[in-house]
Design a protein around this motif. Structure first.
Motif, PDB file in Angstrom:
ATOM      1  N   ASP A  20      -2.498  -4.235  -3.073  1.00 17.43           N
ATOM      2  CA  ASP A  20      -1.397  -4.417  -2.125  1.00 17.43           C
ATOM      3  C   ASP A  20      -1.462  -5.766  -1.428  1.00 17.43           C
ATOM      4  O   ASP A  20      -0.807  -5.996  -0.425  1.00 17.43           O
ATOM      5  CB  ASP A  20      -1.417  -3.282  -1.090  1.00 17.43           C
ATOM      6  CG  ASP A  20      -2.723  -3.243  -0.305  1.00 17.43           C
ATOM      7  OD1 ASP A  20      -3.590  -4.115  -0.529  1.00 17.43           O
ATOM      8  OD2 ASP A  20      -2.876  -2.328   0.532  1.00 17.43           O
ATOM      9  N   GLN A  48       6.955  -5.709  -3.452  1.00 15.17           N
ATOM     10  CA  GLN A  48       7.182  -4.410  -2.837  1.00 15.17           C
ATOM     11  C   GLN A  48       5.842  -3.820  -2.366  1.00 15.17           C
ATOM     12  O   GLN A  48       4.850  -3.895  -3.076  1.00 15.17           O
ATOM     13  CB  GLN A  48       7.843  -3.453  -3.836  1.00 15.17           C
ATOM     14  CG  GLN A  48       9.194  -3.937  -4.339  1.00 15.17           C
ATOM     15  CD  GLN A  48      10.208  -4.086  -3.223  1.00 15.17           C
ATOM     16  OE1 GLN A  48      10.347  -3.215  -2.350  1.00 15.17           O
ATOM     17  NE2 GLN A  48      10.928  -5.210  -3.235  1.00 15.17           N
ATOM     18  N   GLY A  49       5.837  -3.234  -1.204  1.00  7.86           N
ATOM     19  CA  GLY A  49       4.614  -2.611  -0.696  1.00  7.86           C
ATOM     20  C   GLY A  49       3.564  -3.603  -0.231  1.00  7.86           C
ATOM     21  O   GLY A  49       2.370  -3.298  -0.270  1.00  7.86           O
ATOM     22  N   ARG A  51       1.017  -5.306   1.867  1.00  5.59           N
ATOM     23  CA  ARG A  51       0.225  -4.879   3.023  1.00  5.59           C
ATOM     24  C   ARG A  51      -0.760  -5.946   3.502  1.00  5.59           C
ATOM     25  O   ARG A  51      -1.264  -5.847   4.627  1.00  5.59           O
ATOM     26  CB  ARG A  51      -0.543  -3.592   2.699  1.00  5.59           C
ATOM     27  CG  ARG A  51       0.350  -2.352   2.707  1.00  5.59           C
ATOM     28  CD  ARG A  51      -0.455  -1.088   2.412  1.00  5.59           C
ATOM     29  NE  ARG A  51       0.318   0.108   2.721  1.00  5.59           N
ATOM     30  CZ  ARG A  51       1.257   0.618   1.945  1.00  5.59           C
ATOM     31  NH1 ARG A  51       1.556   0.020   0.783  1.00  5.59           N
ATOM     32  NH2 ARG A  51       1.918   1.712   2.292  1.00  5.59           N
TER      33      ARG A  51
END
Length: 580
Positions: A20, A48-49, A51
Motif C-alpha cells: 500500500d 488506489q488504496g 496508505r
C-alpha cells in the motif's frame, strides 16, 4: 525539467509500488514546478488504496508541493507520510508554504495519519508553524509516531510544537478519542530548557509515550527535571534517549526518581550527559529495585569514576533481560577498566559490556574541583534562580525538587530537622557535645531526620559519630543515636538510601561531589560507627557492598584513621560477601 530527468522519474515510478506504499525515496530529484511532478502526480492520483507516501531524499519547491497536494486531496486512506530530507537547497521561507499546502491537502482529504516523518528538514520555528494546523487537526488525532529529528526548531519551534500537540490532545479528547502519541523523535533541534519544558507539559498531558528520543538539544538541569516529571506520567515508556544533554547530579536524580515509576523501560541512553558518579549511584539504586526488563544501559562519557561504575555493574548483574552496558569514555583508568571487565566476567556477563577503548583515564586529583564543573554549576544556579522567580518547577511531586539546591542556592527555609525536632535536638545538632547528647535521653533514638534530605541526614550522622568514645556510656549513646538515624535512612527506597550514602561518601572524602562541597574532618568515630552499623540487621548487604567498593579505592583518604579504617573495611568485606 530535462527529458532525461522525466525518463528517470518515469522509470522509478514503475517500481515504486510496494503493497500500500508509493515510494520515491532517494531519487535525488529536483522538483521545482508543476511540470516537474506531472508524472508523479498522475501516479498518486491513479494509486488506489494509497496508505503510505515516501518523498524523502528529493527536493520539493513550493509550486511542486502545491501540485502534489492537489493530488492528495482525494487520498483519504493515507496514514503514513515519510517526508524527511525533502527541502535541500530550498529557501527557508519556501518551506513553511510548501508544508502548508501538503498539510492542507491531508486535512481536506480527511486522512487519519499514524506516522509523520519530517526529519532532516532545516525549517526552524517557521517550519513548525507550517505544520501547526495539521498537527491540531483531526488528521493528526490518530498520530502514533512523530519524527522531527534535526529540524532546527529551536526554543520557539519547541513551544509551538508543544502547544499544537496539547491542542490536538484537547480536541481529540473532547471527541472521545484522545491523541495517543507513542514515538516522539526530536534530536538535534536546539530546544534547550525552555523548549524542553514546553514539550514536557505536552508529554505529561498525553501520557501515552513509548519512545522518546531527544539527543543533542542543549538541555540541562531545569529542562531535564521537567522532562523527568513528564516521563513518570507515561507508564508504557520503553525507550529513553537523551544522549548528549547535560544532566549533572541534579538532573540525574530527577530522572532516577522518574524511573522508579516505570516498569516497561528497555533502553536507557544517558550517554554524554554528565551523569557523574553520584548520579550513576542513584541510577544503580533504581536498577536494583526496579526496571525489570531493561535491555540496554548507556552511561558513556559521563565522568563516572571506577567505584561508581562498579556499583552500576553490581546493580545490573541480576537483570535477566540485560544485553548491553556501555560505560565507555568515563574516568575509570586502566586499572578501573580491568576491574570493571573482571567484575562482569566473574558473573558471566563479560559479553554484555561494551568497549572501554575511549576511557578518559582516572582523574589526576579527585579532591580538586574541575573548573569546567564550576562553570556548569554556576550556569545551572542562574537558571534555577530564574525558575524560582517564575514560579519554580512544574514537578510538584519531585521528591528532590526543593531540597537539592546547594552550592550557594537557598534550601527550603526550614530544614526538616529544625522544623520537626524538639528544641533540645535542635540545640544539640547546632552545637553537638557529649553532654547534650546524654541529656537527650530517649529523644536521641529519633532525631526526625528526613530521608528525602540526604545532606541534612549525612550532616546529622557525622555530627553524632564525631562524638564517639570508648567510654561505655558515651559509646552506647552515640551508637544508639546513629543506629536510629541509619535505620530510618536505610529502610526506605533504594534511591533514598543510595542518595544518602553517596552524599555521606562525598562528605567523608571518598567520592568526588559536584560543586563546592564542604567535606567533614574525618575522625575515627565516623568509621567506627559505620563498622558497628554494617553488622546490624537493618544494614542491607548491598549497601555494605557499596561501601566496600569505595573503601577499597580510597586508601589515601583514610590514612588519618588507619586502625578504624581497617576495622570498617574488615566489617564491610565480611558483610558484602554474605549471601542474601
Amino acid at each position: 525539467m530535462a527529458s532525461d530527468d522525466i525518463s528517470q522519474l518515469a522509470d522509478a515510478l514503475s517500481k515504486t509500488h510496494v503493497g500500500d506504499e508509493l515510494s520515491y525515496k532517494g531519487l535525488g530529484l529536483k522538483l521545482d514546478n508543476a511540470d516537474s511532478v506531472k508524472e508523479l502526480v498522475c501516479e498518486i492520483k491513479q494509486y488506489q488504496g494509497l496508505r503510505a507516501l515516501r518523498l524523502e531524499g528529493n527536493t520539493v519547491g513550493v509550486e511542486a508541493a502545491q501540485a502534489i497536494a492537489k493530488a492528495l486531496e482525494t487520498k483519504d486512506l493515507l496514514q503514513r507520510c515519510y517526508w524527511s530530507d525533502m527541502f535541500t537547497g530550498r529557501l527557508r521561507s519556501e518551506i513553511p508554504t510548501a508544508l502548508r499546502f501538503l498539510g492542507g491537502a491531508l486535512m481536506s482529504a480527511g486522512t487519519r495519519l499514524t506516522e509523520l516523518d519530517l526529519s532532516d528538514n532545516a525549517f526552524g520555528p517557521d517550519g513548525v508553524k507550517g505544520i501547526e494546523q495539521l498537527l491540531k487537526s483531526p488528521s493528526c488525532h490518530t498520530l502514533r509516531e512523530l519524527r522531527l529529528n534535526n529540524c532546527g526548531m529551536g526554543i520557539g519551534g519547541g513551544k509551538i510544537l508543544a502547544e499544537a500537540l496539547m491542542e490536538s490532545h484537547r480536541q481529540s479528547s473532547a471527541l472521545g478519542t484522545p491523541l495517543r502519541l507513542r514515538i516522539f523523535v526530536a534530536g538535534r533541534n536546539r530546544l534547550e530548557n525552555e523548549g524542553a519544558r514546553a514539550l514536557a507539559k505536552a508529554f505529561q498531558l498525553m501520557g501515552s509515550l513509548e519512545e522518546v528520543h531527544m539527543p543533542q538539544n542543549g538541555i540541562n538541569y531545569p529542562g531535564v527535571v521537567a522532562l523527568a516529571s513528564a516521563m513518570r506520567h507515561n507508564p508504557e515508556l520503553q525507550v529513553l534517549n537523551f544522549n548528549d544533554n547535560t544532566f549533572t547530579k541534579k538532573g540525574t536524580l530527577a530522572m532516577a526518581q522518574a524511573l522508579r515509576h516505570l516498569r516497561n523501560v528497555q533502553v536507557i541512553n544517558f550517554g554524554d550527559c554528565l551523569v557523574r558518579s553520584e548520579g550513576a549511584i542513584a541510577l544503580a539504586a533504581v536498577l536494583r529495585e526496579g526496571l525489570p526488563i531493561l535491555k540496554e544501559l548507556n552511561l558513556s562519557f559521563g565522568e563516572i569514576t571506577e567505584a561508581a561504575a562498579l556499583v552500576v555493574a553490581q546493580a545490573v548483574m541480576d537483570k535477566s533481560h540485560m544485553e548491553k552496558v556501555d560505560m565507555n569514555g568515563n574516568c575509570l583508568g586502566e586499572e578501573g577498566c580491568e576491574a570493571l571487565r573482571e567484575a562482569m566476567e566473574n558473573k558471566d556477563k563479560g559479553d554484555m559490556l561494551a568497549s572501554l577503548s575511549d576511557d578518559e583515564g582516572e582523574p589526576d586529583d579527585e579532591d580538586e574541583e574541575d573548573g569546567d564543573d564550576d562553570d556548569v554549576e554556576e550556569e545551572e544556579e542562574e537558571e534555577e534562580e530564574e525558575e524560582d522567580a517564575t514560579g519554580g518547577s512544574d514537578d510538584e511531586n519531585d521528591e528532590y525538587g526543593g531540597v537539592e539546591k546547594e552550592n550557594g542556592m537557598a534550601r527550603q527555609q526550614d530544614s526538616p530537622v529544625k522544623a520537626q525536632s524538639p528544641p533540645e535536638v535542635v540545640s544539640f545538632l547546632s552545637c553537638p557535645s557529649t553532654e547534650k547528647l546524654l541529656q537527650l535521653g530517649d529523644m536521641r533514638t529519633n532525631l526526625h531526620v528526613d530521608s528525602s534530605e540526604p545532606h541534612e541526614a549525612a550532616d546529622a550522622f557525622l555530627k553524632v559519630a564525631s562524638l564517639y568514645s570508648e567510654d561505655p556510656e558515651i559509646k552506647t549513646a552515640v551508637l544508639e543515636t546513629t543506629d536510629g538515624v541509619l535505620k530510618k535512612l536505610l529502610s526506605g527506597s533504594a534511591l533514598h538510601s543510595y542518595s544518602f550514602l553517596s552524599v555521606l561518601l562525598v562528605r567523608m572524602g571518598l567520592l568526588k561531589g559536584e560543586g563546592k562541597v564542604k567535606k567533614a574532618l574525618l575522625v575515627s568515630g565516623h568509621l567506627l560507627c559505620l563498622e558497628h552499623a554494617v553488622q546490624q540487621e537493618y544494614f542491607p548487604q548491598h549497601h555494605a557492598s557499596l561501601l566496600h567498593i569505595f573503601l577499597s579505592k580510597k586508601d589515601e583518604a583514610l590514612k588519618s584513621c588507619s586502625d578504624a579504617s581497617e576495622r570498617l573495611s574488615s566489617a564491610v568485606e565480611k558483610r558484602s560477601l554474605e549471601r542474601h
